[in-house]
Design an enzyme around this catalytic site. Structure first.
Site, short mmCIF file in Angstrom:
data_model
loop_
_atom_site.label_atom_id
_atom_site.label_comp_id
_atom_site.label_asym_id
_atom_site.label_seq_id
_atom_site.Cartn_x
_atom_site.Cartn_y
_atom_site.Cartn_z
N GLY A 10 0.85 -1.19 0.01
CA GLY A 10 -0.15 0.07 -0.03
C GLY A 10 0.77 1.10 0.14
O GLY A 10 1.95 1.29 -0.43
N LEU A 20 -4.35 -5.64 -4.43
CA LEU A 20 -3.47 -4.60 -4.27
C LEU A 20 -2.02 -5.19 -3.97
O LEU A 20 -1.82 -5.88 -2.78
CB LEU A 20 -3.80 -3.62 -3.37
CG LEU A 20 -2.84 -2.48 -3.02
CD1 LEU A 20 -2.82 -1.60 -4.12
CD2 LEU A 20 -3.44 -1.58 -1.62
N ASP A 21 -0.98 -4.91 -4.76
CA ASP A 21 0.14 -5.09 -4.66
C ASP A 21 0.70 -6.66 -4.16
O ASP A 21 1.53 -6.96 -3.60
CB ASP A 21 0.94 -4.45 -3.32
CG ASP A 21 0.91 -2.83 -3.79
OD1 ASP A 21 1.17 -2.63 -4.98
OD2 ASP A 21 0.75 -2.15 -2.76
N ALA A 22 -0.11 -7.55 -4.75
CA ALA A 22 -0.06 -9.03 -4.54
C ALA A 22 -0.03 -9.70 -5.98
O ALA A 22 0.07 -11.03 -5.71
CB ALA A 22 -1.48 -9.46 -3.81
#
Length: 291
Positions: free
Chosen positions: A208, A234-236
């Protein structure tokens, strides 16, 4: 690219079993194909086999389209779950860069492209702020400004305009070069396998916003950057490349940001190049990168 450097690149993933390598090698040998690069990986946990093979195009008397047509028969023989692609390195690739206000990744990628270090053309730069227009135009790259409202609930039309602009260039990679906007799920799906992000932390740590601030608050001794494919989580997304740099107790957040920019540039450039060279194979949440 000279004709001697042109390659036909075959990438393949399938459930592992004996005979796969022999079948592919026989197919290429029967065509007179000279294999100039070959890599293999068998994943014991998933039971999946991966390979990337590059053949000198000059050694094969058929076109890339004909080669694809013929290999389709082989892929069916290998098994119904086989995932494969055949790329012609002589076909120009295109990249669109999405940016915000941070300039370091943009400067780096434009410089690498100008120096011939990226096997692609940067077709356009699209920013949600106008500040980086001069940087793009100085490199002869067209810049588009798509303003985004502050209220996330009102950003739908901006994302629609962004999608239309990006798609007009038919890019092989859509690079979020510190774009700092979370793509909606429908765009993540639409650009699946092509949207690449640089996140300024060593994921999965500090997901994040403001990861350097998070790292400073935890007193970490290593900070890093992660190049990954974009998914709706998110960001995965599947990770392509990562690297780190050491920091200590005397470093302020500003020091971490400054040092982290160097890692971000390097990691993004590596990840993008490997993607453009068809070295990244995705399976589930993981990648196999034949770097």
């Amino acid at each position: 690219m000279s004709s001697s450097d042109r390659r036909f690149v075959l990438t393949l993933g399938c459930p592992d079993r004996t005979g796969i390598v022999a079948r592919i090698s026989t197919f290429l040998a029967d065509l007179g194909g000279s294999i100039v690069e070959a890599a293999y990986h068998a994943d014991a946990d998933s039971g999946w086999f991966f390979t990337r093979q590059a053949v000198a195009a000059s050694s094969v008397s058929v076109s890339a389209d004909e080669l694809r047509s013929r290999f389709e028969v082989v892929a069916r023989e290998i098994g119904p779950e086989t995932e494969w692609a055949l790329h012609d390195s002589g076909e120009p690739k295109r990249v669109v860069l999405l940016v915000s206000k941070e300039a370091h990744c943009l400067h780096d990628l434009l410089g690498r492209a100008a120096g011939g270090e990226l096997p692609a053309t940067i077709s356009a730069v699209i920013g949600n702020h106008p500040e980086l227009e001069a940087t793009a135009t100085a490199h002869g790259v067209r810049f588009h400004h798509v303003p985004f409202p502050k209220d996330p609930a009102e950003r739908g039309p901006a994302f629609t305009e962004l999608k239309e602009l990006v798609d007009s260039y038919s890019p092989d990679a859509v690079v979020l070069a510190r774009f700092m906007q979370v793509l909606p799920p429908e765009l993540c799906e639409h650009w699946a396998g092509r949207a690449i992000n640089i996140h300024h932390s060593f994921l999965p740590s500090f997901v994040g916003a403001k990861p350097y601030h998070q790292a400073f608050a935890r007193g970490v001794k290593l900070i890093g950057a992660t190049c990954h494919l974009v998914t709706s989580e998110l960001d995965a997304g599947p990770i392509i490349e990562q690297d780190v740099i050491r920091v200590d107790h005397s470093d302020a957040v500003a020091d971490m940001v400054r040092q982290g920019r160097d890692i971000e540039k390097l990691v993004l450039a590596r990840g993008l190049r490997w993607h453009l060279e068809d070295r990244v194979l995705v399976h589930g949440r993981k990648t196999v990168v034949f770097s």
